[in-house]
Scaffold this motif. Sequence first.
Motif, PDB file in Angstrom:
ATOM      1  N   LEU A 182       0.807  -1.217   0.000  1.00 19.75           N
ATOM      2  CA  LEU A 182       0.000   0.000   0.000  1.00 19.75           C
ATOM      3  C   LEU A 182       0.841   1.269   0.000  1.00 19.75           C
ATOM      4  O   LEU A 182       0.304   2.359  -0.192  1.00 19.75           O
ATOM      5  CB  LEU A 182      -0.919   0.023   1.233  1.00 19.75           C
ATOM      6  N   LEU A 183       2.138   1.148   0.206  1.00 18.40           N
ATOM      7  CA  LEU A 183       2.972   2.336   0.380  1.00 18.40           C
ATOM      8  C   LEU A 183       3.073   3.171  -0.890  1.00 18.40           C
ATOM      9  O   LEU A 183       2.913   4.391  -0.841  1.00 18.40           O
ATOM     10  CB  LEU A 183       4.368   1.935   0.870  1.00 18.40           C
ATOM     11  N   MET A 184       3.329   2.541  -2.021  1.00 21.93           N
ATOM     12  CA  MET A 184       3.425   3.322  -3.259  1.00 21.93           C
ATOM     13  C   MET A 184       2.067   3.903  -3.673  1.00 21.93           C
ATOM     14  O   MET A 184       2.001   5.060  -4.116  1.00 21.93           O
ATOM     15  CB  MET A 184       4.044   2.484  -4.371  1.00 21.93           C
ATOM     16  N   PRO A 185       0.952   3.187  -3.532  1.00 23.19           N
ATOM     17  CA  PRO A 185      -0.342   3.843  -3.748  1.00 23.19           C
ATOM     18  C   PRO A 185      -0.566   5.038  -2.824  1.00 23.19           C
ATOM     19  O   PRO A 185      -1.196   6.031  -3.226  1.00 23.19           O
ATOM     20  CB  PRO A 185      -1.351   2.727  -3.482  1.00 23.19           C
ATOM     21  N   MET A 186      -0.037   4.989  -1.597  1.00 21.87           N
ATOM     22  CA  MET A 186      -0.158   6.144  -0.708  1.00 21.87           C
ATOM     23  C   MET A 186       0.706   7.306  -1.190  1.00 21.87           C
ATOM     24  O   MET A 186       0.335   8.471  -1.023  1.00 21.87           O
ATOM     25  CB  MET A 186       0.193   5.749   0.719  1.00 21.87           C
ATOM     26  N   VAL A 187       1.866   7.005  -1.782  1.00 23.59           N
ATOM     27  CA  VAL A 187       2.664   8.059  -2.422  1.00 23.59           C
ATOM     28  C   VAL A 187       1.829   8.747  -3.492  1.00 23.59           C
ATOM     29  O   VAL A 187       1.798   9.982  -3.602  1.00 23.59           O
ATOM     30  CB  VAL A 187       3.953   7.469  -3.046  1.00 23.59           C
ATOM     31  N   LEU A 188       1.142   7.953  -4.284  1.00 23.44           N
ATOM     32  CA  LEU A 188       0.296   8.505  -5.344  1.00 23.44           C
ATOM     33  C   LEU A 188      -0.828   9.357  -4.765  1.00 23.44           C
ATOM     34  O   LEU A 188      -1.101  10.464  -5.258  1.00 23.44           O
ATOM     35  CB  LEU A 188      -0.269   7.363  -6.188  1.00 23.44           C
ATOM     36  N   ALA A 189      -1.469   8.866  -3.721  1.00 19.12           N
ATOM     37  CA  ALA A 189      -2.553   9.634  -3.099  1.00 19.12           C
ATOM     38  C   ALA A 189      -2.050  10.990  -2.623  1.00 19.12           C
ATOM     39  O   ALA A 189      -2.703  12.024  -2.847  1.00 19.12           O
ATOM     40  CB  ALA A 189      -3.140   8.842  -1.930  1.00 19.12           C
TER      41      ALA A 189
END
Length: 287
Positions: free
Chosen positions: A133-140
């Motif tokens: 989930l970390l890279m999707p959170m970067v995107l968010a």
Amino acid sequence: MPLTLNDLAALPGRASEALLREEVEETGLAPETILDKLRERLGIMRDSIRRGLASDAPSVAGMVGKNAKTLWEAPDPLRDPLLKRVQAYAMAVNEENARMGRIVAAPTAGSAGTLPGALLGVADHLGIPDEDLLMPMVLAAGVAKIINRQIYIAGASGGCQAEIGSSAAMAAAAVTELLGGSAEASAHAAALALQNTLGLVCDPVGGFVEVPCVMRNGFYAVHAVSAASMALAGIRSVIPPDEVILAMAGIGRLLPLELKETGLGGLADTPTGRRLAAQALGEASED
């Protein structure tokens, strides 16, 4: 030049990778340092969901406090565990906020449940580990930065579209990437989510971030997942993503003061809204 949603839509690979590189260049922080900060925030999100689902303690103003637990423990007539999970997670976070518990503003306290509700709800439904989930959170986070360059992400500035609309766009992009979507799909998921919040007013009863804010996060977490589903199917926003942001900013400037977090219009100005506000403020003044 800072990246825009249109820039992201034209990129190969994952949108988060370009945004992480940009963050490294802007801050001078190492990529792992940034990801460590997001691990910490993810842990806080997890904890606020856990507390919110387990508690029926009232909020500060007493208008909410048991909705997430009630939904989580209720029979599911639709037999749709994803829908129920996403809604309950989102409301759990916002009820924790209304109790003055510890949450992650994502991007604001009033819209804090949408991203964890959608992203963690989908991940848990599919058994996806937190590390993914970390890279999707970067995107968010990157989507929020892009929006914030055009308008302040605050109900007082642009109505609830600026808060819940931004959080829904963040969540939609993040869920799309989590499920293997391209940078183009992620950018358009954000645009689809945002354009369908345009004009949403900020009308908290009594000025408290409780009604309609808690349930609104539950609804718009599902909205974000819907936008991701459409984008993953190949549906694209007819209006380019950056122009959707500009439209939201323009609408925000046109909204009257009464519909910008003042508690003077919308649901806050109904007879019941005024009565609940008077009760909450009266109780607060007696303490």
